[in-house]
Design an enzyme around this catalytic site. Sequence first.
Site, PDB file in Angstrom:
ATOM      1  N   LYS A  19      35.643 -27.918  64.962  1.00 57.99           N
ATOM      2  CA  LYS A  19      36.718 -26.975  65.302  1.00 57.99           C
ATOM      3  C   LYS A  19      38.079 -27.634  65.119  1.00 57.99           C
ATOM      4  O   LYS A  19      38.986 -27.070  64.519  1.00 57.99           O
ATOM      5  CB  LYS A  19      36.565 -26.532  66.756  1.00 57.99           C
ATOM      6  CG  LYS A  19      37.785 -25.821  67.325  1.00 57.99           C
ATOM      7  CD  LYS A  19      37.567 -25.344  68.745  1.00 57.99           C
ATOM      8  CE  LYS A  19      37.893 -26.350  69.811  1.00 57.99           C
ATOM      9  NZ  LYS A  19      39.334 -26.593  70.009  1.00 57.99           N
ATOM     10  N   ASN A  20      38.207 -28.861  65.617  1.00 57.87           N
ATOM     11  CA  ASN A  20      39.520 -29.512  65.606  1.00 57.87           C
ATOM     12  C   ASN A  20      39.921 -30.023  64.219  1.00 57.87           C
ATOM     13  O   ASN A  20      41.063 -30.425  64.017  1.00 57.87           O
ATOM     14  CB  ASN A  20      39.570 -30.657  66.628  1.00 57.87           C
ATOM     15  CG  ASN A  20      39.593 -30.123  68.051  1.00 57.87           C
ATOM     16  OD1 ASN A  20      39.712 -28.927  68.262  1.00 57.87           O
ATOM     17  ND2 ASN A  20      39.465 -31.023  69.013  1.00 57.87           N
ATOM     18  N   CYS A  37      53.706 -23.890  79.369  1.00 56.39           N
ATOM     19  CA  CYS A  37      54.584 -25.048  79.507  1.00 56.39           C
ATOM     20  C   CYS A  37      56.038 -24.617  79.615  1.00 56.39           C
ATOM     21  O   CYS A  37      56.474 -23.673  78.954  1.00 56.39           O
ATOM     22  CB  CYS A  37      54.405 -26.021  78.351  1.00 56.39           C
ATOM     23  SG  CYS A  37      54.773 -25.331  76.762  1.00 56.39           S
ATOM     24  N   ARG A  43      57.466 -31.574  78.066  1.00 53.77           N
ATOM     25  CA  ARG A  43      56.703 -32.576  77.331  1.00 53.77           C
ATOM     26  C   ARG A  43      55.794 -32.117  76.189  1.00 53.77           C
ATOM     27  O   ARG A  43      55.836 -32.726  75.127  1.00 53.77           O
ATOM     28  CB  ARG A  43      55.815 -33.302  78.347  1.00 53.77           C
ATOM     29  CG  ARG A  43      56.359 -34.627  78.770  1.00 53.77           C
ATOM     30  CD  ARG A  43      55.384 -35.271  79.715  1.00 53.77           C
ATOM     31  NE  ARG A  43      54.303 -35.921  79.022  1.00 53.77           N
ATOM     32  CZ  ARG A  43      53.095 -36.106  79.527  1.00 53.77           C
ATOM     33  NH1 ARG A  43      52.818 -35.669  80.726  1.00 53.77           N
ATOM     34  NH2 ARG A  43      52.178 -36.733  78.848  1.00 53.77           N
ATOM     35  N   ASP A  68      37.407 -35.510  75.171  1.00 51.51           N
ATOM     36  CA  ASP A  68      36.610 -34.281  75.091  1.00 51.51           C
ATOM     37  C   ASP A  68      35.134 -34.511  75.437  1.00 51.51           C
ATOM     38  O   ASP A  68      34.386 -33.549  75.610  1.00 51.51           O
ATOM     39  CB  ASP A  68      36.723 -33.659  73.687  1.00 51.51           C
ATOM     40  CG  ASP A  68      38.086 -33.015  73.466  1.00 51.51           C
ATOM     41  OD1 ASP A  68      38.839 -32.854  74.447  1.00 51.51           O
ATOM     42  OD2 ASP A  68      38.403 -32.673  72.310  1.00 51.51           O
ATOM     43  N   ARG A  79      34.919 -20.716  72.835  1.00 48.89           N
ATOM     44  CA  ARG A  79      36.014 -21.242  72.008  1.00 48.89           C
ATOM     45  C   ARG A  79      35.575 -22.460  71.202  1.00 48.89           C
ATOM     46  O   ARG A  79      36.187 -22.779  70.188  1.00 48.89           O
ATOM     47  CB  ARG A  79      37.200 -21.643  72.897  1.00 48.89           C
ATOM     48  CG  ARG A  79      37.931 -20.463  73.502  1.00 48.89           C
ATOM     49  CD  ARG A  79      39.158 -20.941  74.225  1.00 48.89           C
ATOM     50  NE  ARG A  79      39.886 -21.866  73.374  1.00 48.89           N
ATOM     51  CZ  ARG A  79      40.650 -22.855  73.814  1.00 48.89           C
ATOM     52  NH1 ARG A  79      40.795 -23.049  75.107  1.00 48.89           N
ATOM     53  NH2 ARG A  79      41.273 -23.649  72.985  1.00 48.89           N
TER      54      ARG A  79
HETATM   55  C1  UD1 Z   1      43.785 -32.511  70.457  1.00 45.82           C
HETATM   56  C2  UD1 Z   1      42.478 -31.765  70.481  1.00 45.82           C
HETATM   57  C3  UD1 Z   1      41.878 -31.766  71.881  1.00 45.82           C
HETATM   58  C4  UD1 Z   1      41.784 -33.198  72.406  1.00 45.82           C
HETATM   59  C5  UD1 Z   1      43.128 -33.929  72.271  1.00 45.82           C
HETATM   60  C6  UD1 Z   1      43.044 -35.400  72.654  1.00 45.82           C
HETATM   61  C7  UD1 Z   1      42.780 -30.096  68.748  1.00 45.82           C
HETATM   62  C8  UD1 Z   1      42.956 -28.652  68.385  1.00 45.82           C
HETATM   63  N1  UD1 Z   1      42.701 -30.391  70.042  1.00 45.82           N
HETATM   64  O1  UD1 Z   1      44.691 -31.799  71.291  1.00 45.82           O
HETATM   65  O2  UD1 Z   1      40.570 -31.185  71.832  1.00 45.82           O
HETATM   66  O3  UD1 Z   1      41.409 -33.163  73.778  1.00 45.82           O
HETATM   67  O4  UD1 Z   1      43.583 -33.854  70.917  1.00 45.82           O
HETATM   68  O5  UD1 Z   1      42.079 -36.048  71.908  1.00 45.82           O
HETATM   69  O6  UD1 Z   1      42.656 -30.949  67.886  1.00 45.82           O
HETATM   70  N2  UD1 Z   1      51.688 -34.922  74.447  1.00 45.82           N
HETATM   71  C9  UD1 Z   1      53.020 -35.047  74.734  1.00 45.82           C
HETATM   72  N3  UD1 Z   1      53.944 -34.592  73.834  1.00 45.82           N
HETATM   73  C10 UD1 Z   1      53.594 -34.023  72.649  1.00 45.82           C
HETATM   74  C11 UD1 Z   1      52.223 -33.913  72.348  1.00 45.82           C
HETATM   75  C12 UD1 Z   1      51.293 -34.363  73.266  1.00 45.82           C
HETATM   76  O7  UD1 Z   1      53.378 -35.539  75.777  1.00 45.82           O
HETATM   77  O8  UD1 Z   1      54.473 -33.639  71.874  1.00 45.82           O
HETATM   78  C13 UD1 Z   1      50.668 -35.387  75.423  1.00 45.82           C
HETATM   79  C14 UD1 Z   1      49.825 -34.221  75.935  1.00 45.82           C
HETATM   80  O9  UD1 Z   1      50.457 -33.568  77.005  1.00 45.82           O
HETATM   81  C15 UD1 Z   1      48.562 -34.930  76.351  1.00 45.82           C
HETATM   82  C16 UD1 Z   1      48.442 -36.074  75.327  1.00 45.82           C
HETATM   83  O10 UD1 Z   1      49.744 -36.234  74.774  1.00 45.82           O
HETATM   84  O11 UD1 Z   1      48.661 -35.492  77.636  1.00 45.82           O
HETATM   85  C17 UD1 Z   1      47.429 -35.833  74.240  1.00 45.82           C
HETATM   86  O12 UD1 Z   1      47.802 -34.726  73.484  1.00 45.82           O
HETATM   87  P1  UD1 Z   1      47.470 -34.569  71.921  1.00 45.82           P
HETATM   88  O13 UD1 Z   1      46.872 -35.833  71.401  1.00 45.82           O
HETATM   89  O14 UD1 Z   1      48.671 -34.017  71.258  1.00 45.82           O
HETATM   90  O15 UD1 Z   1      46.336 -33.469  71.964  1.00 45.82           O
HETATM   91  P2  UD1 Z   1      46.260 -32.085  71.219  1.00 45.82           P
HETATM   92  O16 UD1 Z   1      46.661 -32.229  69.795  1.00 45.82           O
HETATM   93  O17 UD1 Z   1      46.919 -31.030  72.036  1.00 45.82           O
END
Ligand code: UD1
Length: 422
Positions: free
Chosen positions: A23-24, A118, A123, A307, A399
């Site tokens: 999915k990701n 958010c 953040r 995950d 999902r």
């Molecule tokens: C992706 C995955 C999700 C997985 C996660 C971490 C997809 C669709 N989803 O989510 O299943 O759990 O990676 O492996 O691929 N953060 C910030 N600022 C930002 C972006 C992120 O502070 O601009 C923080 C988030 O709040 C969180 C952490 O970084 O605490 C990890 O987020 P991120 O790696 O971006 O995860 P996703 O891409 O949302």
Amino acid sequence: MVEAFKVIGGKNIGGVLKVEGSKNAALPIMIATLVEKGTYVLKNVPNLMDIRTLVKLLESLGLQIERLDENTYKIENNGLTNLVAGYELVKKMRASFLVMGPMLAHSKKAKVSLPGGCAIGARPVDLHLKGFEALGTKITIDHGYVEAETEELKGAKIVLDFPSVGATENIIMAAVKANGTTVLENAAREPEIEDLCNFFNEMGAKITGIGTGTLVIEGVEKLNPCEYTIIPDRIVAGTFVIASIIFDGKIEVEGVRREHLEAFLMKLEEMGVKYEIEGERLRVLSKLEDLQGAKVTTMPYPGFPTDLQSPIMTLMCLAKGSSELKETIFENRFMHVPELNRMGAKIDINGNIATIKGIDNFSSAEVMASDLRAGASLILAALKAEGESVVNRIYHVDRGYENLELRLKNIGANIERIKAEI
Ligand code: UD1
């Protein structure tokens, strides 16, 4: 009316579970077709609610999408007719925010709703936005929307504060056709990012450093749309391997890529699990009674994936002795703990650390899934518990796991989709 799973557990189940496409990986790759006009064929796309939500969003932007069979999509990009990704669709799925980078690459302009929940400017997408700014984009946030505009995307050096998966993907998609070279440091290294980079390179992009924390993206004038097959889902694979351990190896898992699951498999070995992998098929050779507790800390890839934190917690409940799970990626990711405790688990939480004492078995109960992976952990526990459990709010599970109840039924599980009140 919402739906739930009714599970009558304690039955011996056995057979082969096949892992679907990731999915990701599928979500960003489908989104990446926004970058360049042309016709794409994407194979091994999982049949999931999130994918259907994304199809609606991409269609709203002007793409023509046809489903050729259950897991194959033909996507035609004849130009974008709308540069606004609205709240209604974006709020359903955080990954929708990834349309911003490719829309900028395609049209130099994009307006995307902030993901639901958010606060404005907070953040969760700050790293994405800093990346776009570094590439020469002007960002404004107004009425819950991020508006981005650029005269020309220009390659730049970007160092991420944290290796965010989403920010890395969004920046790659903006940078592939930028003028000049982008060096992205402290980039996330997840296999899904490798898949996105491989997809782009297949189309003629020039990305190097794939699989490392430093990606070098040399902008190109034009990409050539292609046919591409998505990698198998490592999180689904891990969940199925856990099911296999719980059922003494009677389940075999097809679609396991060892190189995507090293940290997880090493942890299982430490817990006393013995297994063999032939091609992409994994067989567990040890018994549940051989299982020992362990300590796990979630980390960005190649560390232990967040995950798989909730699914492995279910396994730890059934291990001898005590275990410890430390969650470092998401702040609020222990919502499954009170539910597992209602099923007889002995889990204490202290900040971001859960301590798990082994039990003989779960007791059946009615519980509620709070998110996708929490749902998986509760279903695993319900399959093991004697008697009838009900897992509510399975729209979360839909999902991320393709036809889960059908596939579990096929290997002898007693699981049924029912209408529910909550
Ligand atoms: C992706 C995955 C999700 C997985 C996660 C971490 C997809 C669709 N989803 O989510 O299943 O759990 O990676 O492996 O691929 N953060 C910030 N600022 C930002 C972006 C992120 O502070 O601009 C923080 C988030 O709040 C969180 C952490 O970084 O605490 C990890 O987020 P991120 O790696 O971006 O995860 P996703 O891409 O949302």
